[in-house]
Every structure is written in C-alpha cells, then in structure tokens.
Scaffold this motif. Structure first.
Motif, PDB file in Angstrom:
ATOM      1  N   UNK A 278       0.838  -1.336   0.097  1.00 27.55           N
ATOM      2  CA  UNK A 278       0.105  -0.005  -0.081  1.00 27.55           C
ATOM      3  C   UNK A 278       0.811   1.296   0.012  1.00 27.55           C
ATOM      4  N   UNK A 279       1.842   1.291   0.897  1.00 24.19           N
ATOM      5  CA  UNK A 279       2.873   2.545   0.883  1.00 24.19           C
ATOM      6  C   UNK A 279       3.587   2.565  -0.473  1.00 24.19           C
ATOM      7  N   UNK A 280       4.105   1.405  -0.958  1.00 30.38           N
ATOM      8  CA  UNK A 280       4.812   1.522  -2.261  1.00 30.38           C
ATOM      9  C   UNK A 280       3.860   2.131  -3.293  1.00 30.38           C
ATOM     10  N   UNK A 281       2.771   1.845  -3.177  1.00 31.23           N
ATOM     11  CA  UNK A 281       1.953   2.181  -4.465  1.00 31.23           C
ATOM     12  C   UNK A 281       1.577   3.603  -4.307  1.00 31.23           C
ATOM     13  N   UNK A 282       1.592   4.245  -3.021  1.00 34.35           N
ATOM     14  CA  UNK A 282       1.486   5.556  -3.045  1.00 34.35           C
ATOM     15  C   UNK A 282       2.674   6.333  -3.429  1.00 34.35           C
ATOM     16  N   UNK A 283       3.789   5.605  -3.117  1.00 37.14           N
ATOM     17  CA  UNK A 283       5.209   6.478  -3.918  1.00 37.14           C
ATOM     18  C   UNK A 283       5.468   7.464  -3.260  1.00 37.14           C
ATOM     19  N   UNK A 284       5.355   7.731  -1.902  1.00 39.80           N
ATOM     20  CA  UNK A 284       5.974   8.997  -1.266  1.00 39.80           C
ATOM     21  C   UNK A 284       7.301   8.646  -0.626  1.00 39.80           C
ATOM     22  N   UNK A 285       8.168   9.668  -0.633  1.00 37.25           N
ATOM     23  CA  UNK A 285       9.389   9.581  -0.078  1.00 37.25           C
ATOM     24  C   UNK A 285       9.353   9.274   1.652  1.00 37.25           C
ATOM     25  N   UNK A 286       8.740   9.980   2.373  1.00 41.01           N
ATOM     26  CA  UNK A 286       8.574   9.935   3.579  1.00 41.01           C
ATOM     27  C   UNK A 286       8.116   8.425   4.190  1.00 41.01           C
ATOM     28  N   UNK A 287       7.076   7.958   3.459  1.00 38.08           N
ATOM     29  CA  UNK A 287       6.865   6.713   3.563  1.00 38.08           C
ATOM     30  C   UNK A 287       7.945   5.680   3.255  1.00 38.08           C
ATOM     31  N   UNK A 288       8.442   5.533   2.283  1.00 40.21           N
ATOM     32  CA  UNK A 288       9.804   4.866   2.055  1.00 40.21           C
ATOM     33  C   UNK A 288      10.771   5.019   3.020  1.00 40.21           C
ATOM     34  N   UNK A 289      11.192   6.134   3.777  1.00 40.36           N
ATOM     35  CA  UNK A 289      12.012   6.309   4.744  1.00 40.36           C
ATOM     36  C   UNK A 289      11.490   5.636   6.033  1.00 40.36           C
ATOM     37  N   UNK A 290      10.172   5.597   6.122  1.00 45.75           N
ATOM     38  CA  UNK A 290       9.475   4.958   7.416  1.00 45.75           C
ATOM     39  C   UNK A 290       9.771   3.262   7.268  1.00 45.75           C
ATOM     40  N   UNK A 291       9.493   2.924   5.927  1.00 41.93           N
ATOM     41  CA  UNK A 291       9.617   1.456   5.788  1.00 41.93           C
ATOM     42  C   UNK A 291      11.024   1.059   6.006  1.00 41.93           C
ATOM     43  N   UNK A 292      11.888   1.888   5.427  1.00 39.36           N
ATOM     44  CA  UNK A 292      13.226   1.579   5.874  1.00 39.36           C
ATOM     45  C   UNK A 292      13.564   1.630   7.514  1.00 39.36           C
ATOM     46  N   UNK A 293      13.304   2.331   8.048  1.00 38.25           N
ATOM     47  CA  UNK A 293      13.567   2.304   9.617  1.00 38.25           C
ATOM     48  C   UNK A 293      12.934   1.224  10.175  1.00 38.25           C
ATOM     49  N   UNK A 294      11.616   0.859   9.733  1.00 34.98           N
ATOM     50  CA  UNK A 294      11.233  -0.554  10.212  1.00 34.98           C
ATOM     51  C   UNK A 294      12.061  -1.772   9.981  1.00 34.98           C
ATOM     52  N   UNK A 295      12.448  -1.843   8.754  1.00 39.50           N
ATOM     53  CA  UNK A 295      13.375  -3.022   8.338  1.00 39.50           C
ATOM     54  C   UNK A 295      14.415  -2.855   9.237  1.00 39.50           C
ATOM     55  N   UNK A 296      15.253  -1.705   9.315  1.00 38.48           N
ATOM     56  CA  UNK A 296      16.415  -1.813   9.876  1.00 38.48           C
ATOM     57  C   UNK A 296      16.283  -2.284  11.430  1.00 38.48           C
ATOM     58  N   UNK A 297      15.446  -1.800  12.002  1.00 36.10           N
ATOM     59  CA  UNK A 297      14.709  -2.035  13.543  1.00 36.10           C
ATOM     60  C   UNK A 297      14.925  -3.646  13.448  1.00 36.10           C
ATOM     61  N   UNK A 298      14.024  -4.246  12.698  1.00 39.76           N
ATOM     62  CA  UNK A 298      13.784  -5.616  12.620  1.00 39.76           C
ATOM     63  C   UNK A 298      15.139  -6.442  12.619  1.00 39.76           C
TER      64      UNK A 298
END
Length: 426
Positions: A278-298
């Motif tokens: 859903x976030x990738x389909x919206x293609x927003x830079x801030x959403x992508x940064x949030x995704x990366x932060x969650x991924x690194x945390x995991x």
C-alpha cells in the motif's frame, strides 16, 4: 493500512503462527518414540518430495493472484483471474501425475521411496497450491484472524489424524503421510468452496490473457522455488545417501525444531506485506523512509537474538525428542541462524514481488541453492551432519545480501539516506 492496524495484524499473525507452529511439536515426541529413526527419515524424505514437486503443480501461481488484487478493476476481474490460476494448477497437476505414471520406476529408484509416496506427494503439493490462493486473498486484505484460524485448524487435524493412525492403528510412517494427504486434500476443496462463497473464483471462464499474465508472473518464480528446495530440502536426499536414512531423520528433527525461528519472522512479514504494498503504491518519499527504518529495526532484533539459539538448542532437543536424537542439538543453532537470515531476506523480497520482476528473485535463490549443494557435499565429508547446518546458514546469508542488492535495483529505496529530511529517494 494504518500503523496501528499493522501492529495489530502482526500480533495476530504472531499468535496464530506460534500456535500453528507448536501444534506439530506436540506430535514430535510421539513420532520420535513410536517411529524408528529410519521411519522418521522416510517421513523426512516424503516432505522433501512434495516440496520438490510443488513448483510443477502451481505453487508460484498463488503469488500472482495476490499481486492482482492491487491491479484488478473489480472483484469480477479478480475472480476471473483467480479462476485462471486454479485452471493452471489443475492442468499442471494432471500433467505432473501423467509424467509420474510414465516414469514412476525411475523416480522411485532415484528417491529411494515407494512409487505411491511420490503420487501422494503430488496430491499434497497440489492441495497446498490451492490452499495458498485462499490464504493469500485473506492476507492481502489484512484478515489475519480467519487466516490464522484456517491454518491452525488444518495443522490440528493433521496432528490428530496422525496420532490416530500411528498410535492406535500402528501404521508407522504411512500414518503420518496419509494424514497429510487426506487433510490437505480436504482443505483444498474447502478453499475452493470459500473462494466461491466470497465471489473470488470464476472457474468456468476462459480468459487467455489472464492465463498469460499469471504465467508471466509465476514461471520466472519456478527457479526460485527450485532454489528454495535446494537450500531448504534437498539436503535430506544428500544426507540419506551419504550418511544413511537415520541421519536424515535426525537432521529433519533439528530442521523442524529450527523452524520455530521462522514463525516469528513470518508473522511480521505477513502483516508487513499488505502495508508495504500500500505504501509503495502511494510512492511517497517519507513513507519509504519509514519503511526502511522499520526494516533496519527488525534486522537489529534478529541479529541480537540469534546467538542465544546456539546455547538453548541441545537442551530443547533432549526435552522434546529424547536422548536418541541428541545429535540434532548440535545442528539446531546453525539451522536457526540460517532461518534468521531468512527472516531478514523475507523483508526484502517483497520489493521484487511488487515490481513484478520475479525473474531476478529466481536468479538469486537458484544461485544460493546451487551454492548450498556445493557447500553441502564439501562440508558433509569434513564435518559430518553438522556440516549440512553450516552450509544452510552460509547459503541463507548469501541469499540475503544478493536479494538486498537486487531489491534496490528493481525498486530503489533510501537505504542510506532514510534519516535525511527532504532528500529524494534513489
């Protein structure tokens, strides 16, 4: 999907996966005490067989129906597309059975199993393909509760029937095999009924374009499934041939116990995937940064908890399976570490699925699988059974890094600039 819903679904998937994963563990003490180590090895070979044929009976088709959810113009179009997917599964299953009937003697000699076991493996693999289509449509809609209930019910019934057939009817390993065939077949039929009830399956339609589209998604994934098989399952054949069927049974026990690690990872990933798409389909830079932060945390959580598994493995094996399987304790830590790398990998392959460039994922997985076989042959001779666990762990680590590289290539993310405000995604 909101962040709160993501966390809620993650907890639901986690709870369901824990229960679903613990249910087979209830069966382990029974299997290891009512079956000989050799008979348990035959069970391991059977499970390897149905994974081996899964790529040829449509297991990759389920991913195409999941991805179509985000592109379909209406539920009618999606139902027609899923109908095409089921048609392909049916055709591939009948073709695989026909091929097996012609060459059943040769397959039996290669695998060292009775011919009927291979037929049973085809039925289980085909059933799991249909079940995965039903589960995928629940997952992609964020319906974690019904998803978990369906999985738990299936696992519970397999365990109950296995106990009845092995303990009370003394059917040995064939009792375990029959339970999987019967329950998986019944749940495949149930999955079709539920898809029809939700108006998500129009089987009696003919749409060559949808068949072509689903095959374009699924065919490039066949080498991926083959690679997964080479990484995760083919080692049973090599161990049985090099060290004996009893050693394959010991290794299978360690591998089954180590899958507990992947239960946690799979729970997070199942909730993460629809939110990510859903976030990738919206293609927003801030959403992508949030995704990366969650991924690194995991990633950090996984890497910090992995070393503990080496210390607790031997004790877990003795408690669950008994002292005759103590050798499995030495393998557990390496297999669990490999599954940890697999959890990190699973957070990255989503980008490749979203991009629909699945051929790249197949290249990575197949390469990693071949690497695993090469390392396996080499390490078995040097380290014995524990060498198989080391080979698995190294192969999973290589797959993780290669997938990260390819994910960035097919769908760039701000892996190095996620903290910078206002920066563009590359």
């Amino acid at each position: 999907m909101s962040n709160n819903l993501l966390l809620k679904n993650a907890s639901t998937y986690f709870g369901a996966n824990v229960i679903n994963g613990l249910i087979p563990f209830i069966l382990l003490p029974i299997l290891t005490r009512y079956l000989t180590v050799e008979a348990y090895g035959q069970v391991a070979i059977f499970q390897t067989l149905y994974w081996a044929v899964s790529a040829f009976v449509g297991i990759t088709i389920a991913g195409a129906s999941d991805r179509k959810f985000f592109d379909a113009a209406s539920e009618k179009h999606l139902a027609d597309f899923i109908g095409a997917c089921v048609q392909i599964c049916l055709f591939l299953t009948l073709t695989t059975i026909s091929f097996f009937l012609i060459f059943n003697a040769q397959f039996s000699n290669i695998t060292g199993t009775p011919p009927e076991y291979i037929f049973y493996a085809i039925i289980v693999a085909a059933s799991l393909s249909i079940i995965q289509i039903r589960l995928g449509q629940w997952q992609i809609r964020g319906k974690a509760k019904i998803f978990g209930f369906f999985q738990i019910l299936q696992s519970s019934l397999i365990v109950i029937l296995s106990v009845l057939l092995i303990v009370y009817l003394s059917l040995d390993e064939i009792g375990r095999i029959f339970s999987q065939v019967l329950i998986c077949g019944a749940f495949a039929i149930t999955s079709i009924i539920l898809l029809r009830k939700d108006k998500l399956l129009n089987f009696f339609t003919w749409n060559p374009q949808y068949i072509k589209e689903s095959l374009q998604f699924a065919i490039p994934l066949i080498p991926h499934v083959a690679g997964v098989f080479l990484i995760s399952m083919a080692d049973r054949f090599f161990i049985a041939g090099e060290l004996g069927v009893d050693k394959a049974g010991i290794y299978m026990l360690a591998a089954q116990l180590a899958t507990v690690v992947s239960l946690v990872h799979e729970s997070i990933n199942r909730a993460f995937l629809p939110w990510l798409f859903e976030k990738l389909a919206m293609n927003k830079t801030e959403d992508k940064k949030l995704i990366v932060k969650y991924t690194y945390l995991w990633f950090v959580v996984i890497l910090m908890t992995s070393p503990i598994l080496f210390f607790i493995g031997p004790s877990i094996v003795i408690i669950i399976a008994g002292p005759q399987y103590s050798e499995a304790g030495n393998i557990f830590g390496w297999l669990a570490l490999g599954h940890s790398f697999g959890g990190m990998y699973a957070m990255l392959n989503c980008y490749i699925y979203f991009s629909k460039k699945t051929y790249s994922l197949s290249i990575v997985t197949l390469f990693s699988g071949i690497l695993n076989i090469i390392l396996l042959i080499f390490f078995l001779k040097i380290y014995g059974l524990i060498g198989a666990g080391i080979a698995f762990s190294i192969s999973m680590l290589v797959r993780f890094f290669l997938t990260w590289f390819l994910a960035q290539y097919v769908h760039p993310m701000p892996w190095l600039s996620f903290r910078k405000q206002g920066s563009s995604t590359y």
